[in-house]
Design a protein around this motif. Structure first.
Motif, short mmCIF file in Angstrom:
data_model
loop_
_atom_site.label_atom_id
_atom_site.label_comp_id
_atom_site.label_asym_id
_atom_site.label_seq_id
_atom_site.Cartn_x
_atom_site.Cartn_y
_atom_site.Cartn_z
N ARG A 180 0.83 -1.21 0.00
CA ARG A 180 0.00 0.00 0.00
C ARG A 180 0.86 1.25 0.00
O ARG A 180 0.52 2.26 -0.60
N GLU A 181 2.00 1.19 0.70
CA GLU A 181 2.95 2.30 0.74
C GLU A 181 4.35 1.76 0.43
O GLU A 181 5.21 1.70 1.31
N PRO A 182 4.60 1.36 -0.80
CA PRO A 182 5.87 0.68 -1.11
C PRO A 182 7.10 1.55 -0.88
O PRO A 182 8.14 1.05 -0.44
N GLU A 183 6.98 2.85 -1.11
CA GLU A 183 8.13 3.73 -0.92
C GLU A 183 8.57 3.78 0.53
O GLU A 183 9.72 4.07 0.83
N ARG A 184 7.67 3.50 1.43
CA ARG A 184 7.98 3.50 2.87
C ARG A 184 8.61 2.19 3.32
O ARG A 184 9.38 2.16 4.29
N HIS A 185 8.31 1.09 2.64
CA HIS A 185 8.71 -0.23 3.11
C HIS A 185 9.82 -0.91 2.32
O HIS A 185 10.37 -1.90 2.79
N PHE A 186 10.11 -0.40 1.13
CA PHE A 186 11.10 -1.07 0.28
C PHE A 186 12.14 -0.08 -0.22
O PHE A 186 11.80 1.06 -0.55
N PRO A 187 13.40 -0.52 -0.31
CA PRO A 187 14.47 0.39 -0.70
C PRO A 187 14.38 0.83 -2.16
O PRO A 187 14.78 1.94 -2.49
N GLU A 188 13.88 -0.04 -3.00
CA GLU A 188 13.83 0.28 -4.43
C GLU A 188 12.46 -0.10 -4.99
O GLU A 188 12.03 -1.23 -4.86
N ILE A 189 11.82 0.88 -5.60
CA ILE A 189 10.58 0.61 -6.31
C ILE A 189 10.69 1.30 -7.66
O ILE A 189 11.52 2.18 -7.86
N ASN A 190 9.88 0.89 -8.60
CA ASN A 190 9.82 1.58 -9.87
C ASN A 190 8.38 1.66 -10.32
O ASN A 190 7.47 1.29 -9.58
N GLU A 191 8.17 2.14 -11.53
CA GLU A 191 6.80 2.37 -12.00
C GLU A 191 5.98 1.09 -12.13
O GLU A 191 4.76 1.14 -12.17
N TRP A 239 12.94 -10.70 -13.74
CA TRP A 239 12.37 -10.30 -12.46
C TRP A 239 10.88 -10.03 -12.58
O TRP A 239 10.40 -9.52 -13.58
N THR A 240 10.16 -10.33 -11.51
CA THR A 240 8.74 -10.03 -11.44
C THR A 240 8.53 -8.96 -10.38
O THR A 240 9.07 -9.05 -9.28
N HIS A 241 7.77 -7.94 -10.76
CA HIS A 241 7.46 -6.83 -9.86
C HIS A 241 5.98 -6.87 -9.53
O HIS A 241 5.16 -7.21 -10.38
N TYR A 242 5.65 -6.46 -8.31
CA TYR A 242 4.27 -6.50 -7.84
C TYR A 242 3.83 -5.13 -7.35
O TYR A 242 4.63 -4.38 -6.77
N GLN A 243 2.56 -4.85 -7.58
CA GLN A 243 1.92 -3.67 -7.01
C GLN A 243 0.46 -3.99 -6.75
O GLN A 243 -0.10 -4.91 -7.35
N ARG A 244 -0.11 -3.24 -5.82
CA ARG A 244 -1.53 -3.43 -5.52
C ARG A 244 -2.36 -3.02 -6.73
O ARG A 244 -2.00 -2.10 -7.46
N ASP A 245 -3.48 -3.68 -6.91
CA ASP A 245 -4.43 -3.31 -7.96
C ASP A 245 -5.53 -2.50 -7.27
O ASP A 245 -6.55 -3.04 -6.84
N GLU A 246 -5.29 -1.21 -7.14
CA GLU A 246 -6.18 -0.34 -6.37
C GLU A 246 -7.59 -0.30 -6.96
O GLU A 246 -8.57 -0.26 -6.22
N GLN A 247 -7.69 -0.31 -8.28
CA GLN A 247 -9.01 -0.29 -8.91
C GLN A 247 -9.80 -1.55 -8.55
O GLN A 247 -10.96 -1.49 -8.18
N ARG A 248 -9.14 -2.68 -8.63
CA ARG A 248 -9.79 -3.95 -8.30
C ARG A 248 -10.15 -4.02 -6.82
O ARG A 248 -11.22 -4.51 -6.45
#
Length: 99
Positions: free
Chosen positions: A27-38, A78-87
């Protein structure tokens, strides 16, 4: 899939405290992970933070994806994950109308 079946899948995914924790971190990846991308957080960063085997983390994330709570994107090997906020928003609406 019926609304009830969708909710059952979501509740199954969220019944595991580690999967719930993963969803909360995303939900807040920038707070919990050192590296995130789009496209999200790399599964290797998720695995390092949670401290479980990569196969276990991948299985947990696959469960969340089947429930429609996260999306995955492949970038090279590599596989990247993000929440599906719309869903997630749609599922909240279904929950409100079903119960």
């Amino acid at each position: 899939m019926t609304d009830s079946a969708q909710l059952v899948e979501v509740f199954k995914a969220l019944a595991n405290p580690v999967r719930l924790q993963l969803l909360q971190w995303l939900r807040e990846p920038e707070r919990h992970f050192p590296e995130i991308n789009e496209v999200g957080v790399c599964v290797s960063h998720i695995q390092a933070k949670i401290g479980l085997a990569q196969s276990t983390v991948s299985a947990y994330l696959a469960s969340l994806e089947r429930a429609g709570l996260v999306r995955s994107t492949r970038v090279g090997k590599w596989t990247h994950y993000q929440r599906d906020e719309q869903r997630i928003s749609q599922l909240i609406d279904v929950l409100g109308h079903t119960l």
